[in-house]
Design an enzyme around this catalytic site. Structure first.
Site, PDB file in Angstrom:
ATOM      1  N   ASP A   1      33.239 -40.099  99.482  1.00 14.78           N
ATOM      2  CA  ASP A   1      32.950 -40.702 100.775  1.00 14.78           C
ATOM      3  C   ASP A   1      33.185 -39.656 101.859  1.00 14.78           C
ATOM      4  OD1 ASP A   1      32.562 -42.778 102.653  1.00 14.78           O
ATOM      5  OD2 ASP A   1      33.596 -44.193 101.324  1.00 14.78           O
TER       6      ASP A   1
ATOM      7  N   ASP B   1      29.536 -42.044 105.455  1.00 12.01           N
ATOM      8  CA  ASP B   1      29.996 -43.161 106.264  1.00 12.01           C
ATOM      9  C   ASP B   1      29.265 -43.200 107.610  1.00 12.01           C
ATOM     10  OD1 ASP B   1      32.231 -45.202 106.522  1.00 12.01           O
ATOM     11  OD2 ASP B   1      32.634 -44.007 108.308  1.00 12.01           O
TER      12      ASP B   1
ATOM     13  N   GLU C   1      25.389 -44.733 104.742  1.00 17.60           N
ATOM     14  CA  GLU C   1      25.661 -46.062 105.289  1.00 17.60           C
ATOM     15  C   GLU C   1      25.025 -46.117 106.669  1.00 17.60           C
ATOM     16  OE1 GLU C   1      29.414 -48.980 106.320  1.00 17.60           O
ATOM     17  OE2 GLU C   1      29.403 -46.931 107.032  1.00 17.60           O
TER      18      GLU C   1
ATOM     19  N   HIS D   1      33.691 -52.809 100.296  1.00 15.07           N
ATOM     20  CA  HIS D   1      35.037 -52.991 100.849  1.00 15.07           C
ATOM     21  C   HIS D   1      35.040 -53.494 102.285  1.00 15.07           C
ATOM     22  CE1 HIS D   1      33.649 -49.087 102.161  1.00 15.07           C
ATOM     23  NE2 HIS D   1      34.490 -49.204 103.167  1.00 15.07           N
ATOM     24  N   ASP D   2      33.856 -53.680 102.877  1.00 15.92           N
ATOM     25  CA  ASP D   2      33.784 -54.203 104.250  1.00 15.92           C
ATOM     26  C   ASP D   2      33.254 -55.626 104.280  1.00 15.92           C
ATOM     27  OD1 ASP D   2      34.573 -51.770 105.379  1.00 15.92           O
ATOM     28  OD2 ASP D   2      32.511 -51.029 105.451  1.00 15.92           O
TER      29      ASP D   2
END
Ligand code: NOJ
Length: 576
Positions: free
Chosen positions: A106, A213, A265, A339-340
């Site tokens: 990430d 990200d 993302e 995870h969000d």
């Protein structure tokens, strides 16, 4: 390079690859401090290899003050001692490679932590580093030392102003996320140099993929000014900014990652932009995450206002993105969970689902899996999704950890919600729902840690856990294993065209689509309906279909008089 690595490199952009996201902090704790760590992941590689996944995306494990659980990076090229050492990392890469899996890291390159050396040096007065960040004078400031008002009305993603006054700089700095996450200024070539160096550093350590990200927020508008409304519209303004493609192309070229497994993302993004991010001719990224399909239960577009998922809208969004990306040669990352996000099984299956084998809980999970894996793009699994993990069962705000949840709880109360209403919103939408510890066993702390877990373990681990599911016929885990094997062996699922199908007026909550390659055709029929319903077999072109390749309920619904009866949350993948 050994043979396995060659295979991995060759297949890196292969749409048959399946990516598994590991939220490092919650995956497996090897040393009893209550936090997951790198050796913990290494100890579970056989579980992951058995599942059949190709890449492990690890969330940030770099040194960080953990205000945003590691997405506030204070050193890009090191391992936070909480999570292990660089040797542990090297070992993990090698052990994963031995099992035919690559590691995807990430990269949080849109902002740093305010504890990062660059920001600290900026605070200490070094102009070079002050130019790394986006600093502005306050509105109405009377001169040095007078903050005035924030430079614009922009609201950050976690709630509250996107600007923080910093007396040591005599300026406000921009932070699209938490105030401890100052955005860096990508117009500065030195920043772009540094970031390419970070990616190269990890690539040279044997990493074979990268997840970037909020990468579509790196290019801010030329003019930073007020936006209409409450200020949250700034996100759409910052998304897919004027130089984003130029910066991405440069980053990819300079770090030498073109053709590797890469995913961006993309927050508040648009279809045209995502086509450009992921069309191989553009030499940007391999896949993109977009989120429009996960906003179909946002009342009036607000994450904190609850409503049931609108399946008609879901179908519209999925078909637009599937068919649109296909037309433009782009590639979607396929996912329901990360995870969000709250757990999809709770979100699309309603509350109160029981973790009983063969119950509606299991049907919902399997139906979502078929829907995602049968679409065009690259499938992602978020840890625990393959077990059917559900939302957290927390009953008080103190049990939540996430900065976004706490900010929004406060904002909801300030806006007049009762404590009960505010808690209900957090329970449904908190990012912690996806971050609860991985459920390995029915035993204490779900086998995640022998210490005190950093976030409470849901009580249903006694029924939903890996120990019970691995090797158990019909379990969610075994279903995923079958689905992954099917997906990886299927050319039509990897390369076939996609077209969404009309399910007829009796089935507004059914999503169906076909995949076609040459003379091969597959149809996926997925019911999001908690009641039984019927679909029109003729309009789906399934009247003369052959094999059912996979189904949620075992067997097939009844086909009679041109109509196929579906049971609640039933899904079928049929070869025609
Ligand atoms: C997206 C990440 O997935 C999320 O967890 C994080 O808080 C924000 N970006 C900011 O880095």
């Amino acid at each position: 390079m050994d043979e396995k690595v060659n295979t991995m490199t060759a297949q890196s952009n292969n749409k048959n690859s399946v990516v598994y996201e590991i939220y490092v902090k919650s995956f497996c704790d090897s040393d009893g401090d209550g936090l997951g760590d790198l050796p913990g992941i290494t100890s579970k590689l056989d579980y992951l290899a058995n599942l059949g996944v190709d890449y492990l995306w690890l969330t940030p494990f770099y040194p960080s003050p953990q205000r945003d659980n590691g997405y506030d990076v204070s050193d890009y090229c090191a391992v936070d001692p909480r999570y292990g050492t660089m040797e542990d990392f090297d070992e993990l890469v090698a052990a994963a490679r031995e099992r035919g899996m690559g590691i995807m890291l990430d990269m949080v390159l849109c902002h740093t932590s305010n504890q990062h050396e660059w920001f600290q040096r900026a605070l200490a007065g070094e102009e070079r580093y002050q130019r790394y960040y986006i600093l502005r004078d306050g509105k109405g400031s009377m001169g040095p030392g007078d903050p005035g008002e924030p430079p614009t009305n922009w609201q950050c993603v976690f709630g509250g102003s996107a600007w923080e006054w910093e007396p040591r700089l005599g300026k406000w700095y921009l932070h699209m996320h938490d105030s401890s996450q100052p955005d860096v200024d990508w117009t500065n070539p030195d920043v772009r140099d540094e970031m390419a160096g970070v990616v190269r550093f990890w690539k040279e350590r044997g990493v074979t993929g990268f997840r970037f990200d909020v990468i579509n927020l790196i290019s801010k508008p030329e003019v930073i000014d007020d936006v209409p409304g409450d200020g949250s519209a700034c996100r759409a303004l910052v998304a897919d900014g004027p130089h984003v493609h130029e910066y991405l192309k440069e980053l990819v070229e300079r770090s030498g990652i073109d053709g590797m497994a890469t995913v961006g993302e993309m927050a508040s993004t648009g279809l045209e932009s995502c086509i450009c991010y992921t069309n191989p001719d553009e030499h940007e990224l391999g896949m993109s995450f977009s989120f429009h399909h996960l906003k179909v239960d946002y009342k009036d577009g607000s994450k904190w206002r609850l409503m049931d998922p609108d399946i008609v809208q879901l179908r519209r969004v999925l078909s637009e993105w599937q068919e649109g990306m296909q037309a433009g040669g782009g590639c979607n990352a396929l996912f329901w969970c990360n995870h969000d996000q709250p757990r999809a099984i709770t979100r699309f299956g309603g509350t109160g689902l029981e973790g009983e084998r063969g119950g509606s809980w299991e049907h919902v999970g399997k139906m979502l899996a078929i829907c995602s894996f049968a679409m065009r793009g690259a499938p992602y699994i978020f840890q625990g999704e393959e077990l059917g993990m559900t939302n957290a069962d927390y009953t008080s705000i103190e049990q939540f950890d996430d900065v976004e949840s706490h900010n929004n709880y406060r904002i909801l109360l300030e806006g007049g919600s009762s404590q009960e209403e505010a808690l209900r919103a957090i329970q449904a939408r908190s990012r912690d729902n996806g971050r609860t510890p991985m459920q390995w066993t029915a035993g204490e702390n779900a086998g995640f840690t022998c210490g005190t877990p950093w976030l409470a373990v849901p009580a249903n681990h006694v029924r939903i856990n890996a120990e019970d599911e691995v090797g158990a016929k019909g379990s969610m885990y075994e279903f995923y294993r079958e689905l992954i094997a099917l997906r990886k062996g299927s050319e039509v699922l990897a390369d076939g065209t996609v077209r969404f199908l009309d399910t007829g007026s009796g089935a507004p909550k059914v999503i169906a689509f076909e995949r076609v390659l040459g003379s091969e055709r597959m149809v996926a029929i997925c019911s999001f309906d908690s009641e039984g319903c019927t679909v029109d077999a003729d309009s789906l072109g399934i009247a003369v279909c052959g094999d059912v390749l996979l189904s949620t309920h075992g067997g097939v619904g009844k086909l009679a008089d041109g109509a196929l009866a579906l049971r609640p949350y039933e899904a079928l993948l049929i070869a025609c």
